[in-house]
Design a protein around this motif. Structure first.
Motif, PDB file in Angstrom:
ATOM      1  N   SER A   1     -15.136 -37.935  31.215  1.00  0.00           N
ATOM      2  CA  SER A   1     -16.064 -37.377  30.236  1.00  0.00           C
ATOM      3  C   SER A   1     -17.371 -38.172  30.210  1.00  0.00           C
ATOM      4  O   SER A   1     -18.456 -37.605  30.107  1.00  0.00           O
TER       5      SER A   1
ATOM      6  N   CYS B   1     -14.732 -30.888  35.975  1.00  0.00           N
ATOM      7  CA  CYS B   1     -13.719 -30.242  35.110  1.00  0.00           C
ATOM      8  C   CYS B   1     -13.992 -30.559  33.652  1.00  0.00           C
ATOM      9  O   CYS B   1     -13.812 -29.707  32.770  1.00  0.00           O
ATOM     10  N   GLU B   2     -14.429 -31.786  33.388  1.00  0.00           N
ATOM     11  CA  GLU B   2     -14.772 -32.166  32.025  1.00  0.00           C
ATOM     12  C   GLU B   2     -15.941 -31.327  31.512  1.00  0.00           C
ATOM     13  O   GLU B   2     -15.944 -30.867  30.373  1.00  0.00           O
TER      14      GLU B   2
ATOM     15  N   ARG C   1     -16.755 -28.349  32.515  1.00  0.00           N
ATOM     16  CA  ARG C   1     -16.266 -26.980  32.302  1.00  0.00           C
ATOM     17  C   ARG C   1     -15.511 -26.875  30.981  1.00  0.00           C
ATOM     18  O   ARG C   1     -15.703 -25.935  30.207  1.00  0.00           O
ATOM     19  N   ASP C   2     -14.637 -27.883  30.714  1.00  0.00           N
ATOM     20  CA  ASP C   2     -13.829 -27.850  29.491  1.00  0.00           C
ATOM     21  C   ASP C   2     -14.701 -27.990  28.246  1.00  0.00           C
ATOM     22  O   ASP C   2     -14.419 -27.398  27.195  1.00  0.00           O
TER      23      ASP C   2
ATOM     24  N   GLN D   1     -12.863 -36.429  44.588  1.00  0.00           N
ATOM     25  CA  GLN D   1     -11.936 -36.175  43.480  1.00  0.00           C
ATOM     26  C   GLN D   1     -12.548 -36.639  42.153  1.00  0.00           C
ATOM     27  O   GLN D   1     -12.396 -35.983  41.124  1.00  0.00           O
TER      28      GLN D   1
ATOM     29  N   LEU E   1     -14.943 -34.025  41.111  1.00  0.00           N
ATOM     30  CA  LEU E   1     -14.236 -32.835  40.629  1.00  0.00           C
ATOM     31  C   LEU E   1     -13.706 -33.061  39.206  1.00  0.00           C
ATOM     32  O   LEU E   1     -13.771 -32.165  38.359  1.00  0.00           O
ATOM     33  N   ASP E   2     -13.193 -34.273  38.941  1.00  0.00           N
ATOM     34  CA  ASP E   2     -12.700 -34.592  37.597  1.00  0.00           C
ATOM     35  C   ASP E   2     -13.828 -34.500  36.565  1.00  0.00           C
ATOM     36  O   ASP E   2     -13.645 -33.983  35.465  1.00  0.00           O
TER      37      ASP E   2
END
Length: 243
Positions: free
Chosen positions: A200, A237-238, A240-241, A230, A233-234
């Motif tokens: 985050s 994803c944060e 996006r969330d 990776q 990507l993590d």
């Protein structure tokens, strides 16, 4: 030694907190400024500040900022306030002690959000953020408190009192701090993503970059890290969330 200087600051602070006479209070503010400046230089010597003294000093700085806030606007008030923030930032760079980076971020945020903050104090607040960014914990705190976007904004905005022939200290300091935040976030990318709130934090740093060239360089640096794809990507994803 360090303890005797801390004791001098505490004595001047007690005068500032207890005195009613404006001249006496201004004199106490000057003493706080001068003594903290001495301490700023001294604590750079390895081993001069242990954890116990650091904890005591953190409390004194917070009390000093609260007491200074009660003074009328003046150069002396600004100088002492700036020195408190400079010392906080300097302490945050020391690897031999632990500091509460969340508390520091909240203190600094208060000055950044206050429209009455002078350019002198604002530059010191931003410089303090640059000091915080020297550790992964600091980067996390900076990201959690939304400081990345605020520093970026200051880097683009001119200070209140900048003239044609004056270097804009706020924008210059903010640009430098953003560079430190970005570099440290990239350097600590693997550590950040592997800890609570890390992905985050990295996502917040990426969100705070609005220059395409800098964004490209940052993404390139992350990908070039071991496991960088990776990590990226993590972080994505944060993002996006969060949206």
């Amino acid at each position: 030694g360090v303890q005797s200087i801390i004791d001098k600051i505490e004595q001047a602070l007690a005068e500032l907190e207890q005195m009613d006479d404006p001249e006496m209070r201004e004199s106490a503010a000057i003493e706080i400024n001068n003594t903290m400046q001495l301490l700023c230089n001294l604590i750079l010597v390895e081993g001069t500040l242990d954890q116990s003294a650091a904890d005591q000093l953190s409390g004194i700085i917070q009390r000093s900022l609260a007491a200074l806030a009660t003074l009328e606007a003046s150069d002396e008030k600004d100088s002492a306030t700036s020195m408190c923030l400079n010392l906080l930032g300097r302490m945050a760079t020391l690897t031999s002690i632990g500091t509460d980076t969340d508390a520091t971020a909240n203190i600094v945020g208060g000055f950044m959000d206050d429209i009455s903050t002078s350019d002198t104090v604002m530059a010191s607040a931003i410089s303090c953020i640059g000091g915080m960014a020297s550790s992964a914990n600091g980067v996390r705190s900076i990201a959690r408190t939304g400081m990345v976007g605020r520093v970026q904004k200051k880097a683009h905005n001119k200070g209140k009192h900048a003239g044609v022939n004056k270097t804009d200290e706020v924008a210059t300091t903010a640009t430098s701090a953003m560079e430190v935040i970005r570099n440290q976030a990239v350097s600590n990318a693997a550590t950040l993503v592997g800890t609570d709130g890390g992905a985050s934090a990295l996502a917040a740093v990426l969100m705070g970059i609005d220059d395409k060239k800098i964004m490209h360089q940052t993404l390139e640096q992350i990908i070039n890290h071991e496991g960088g794809l990776q990590i990226l990507l993590d972080a994505l994803c944060e993002l996006r969330d969060d949206n």
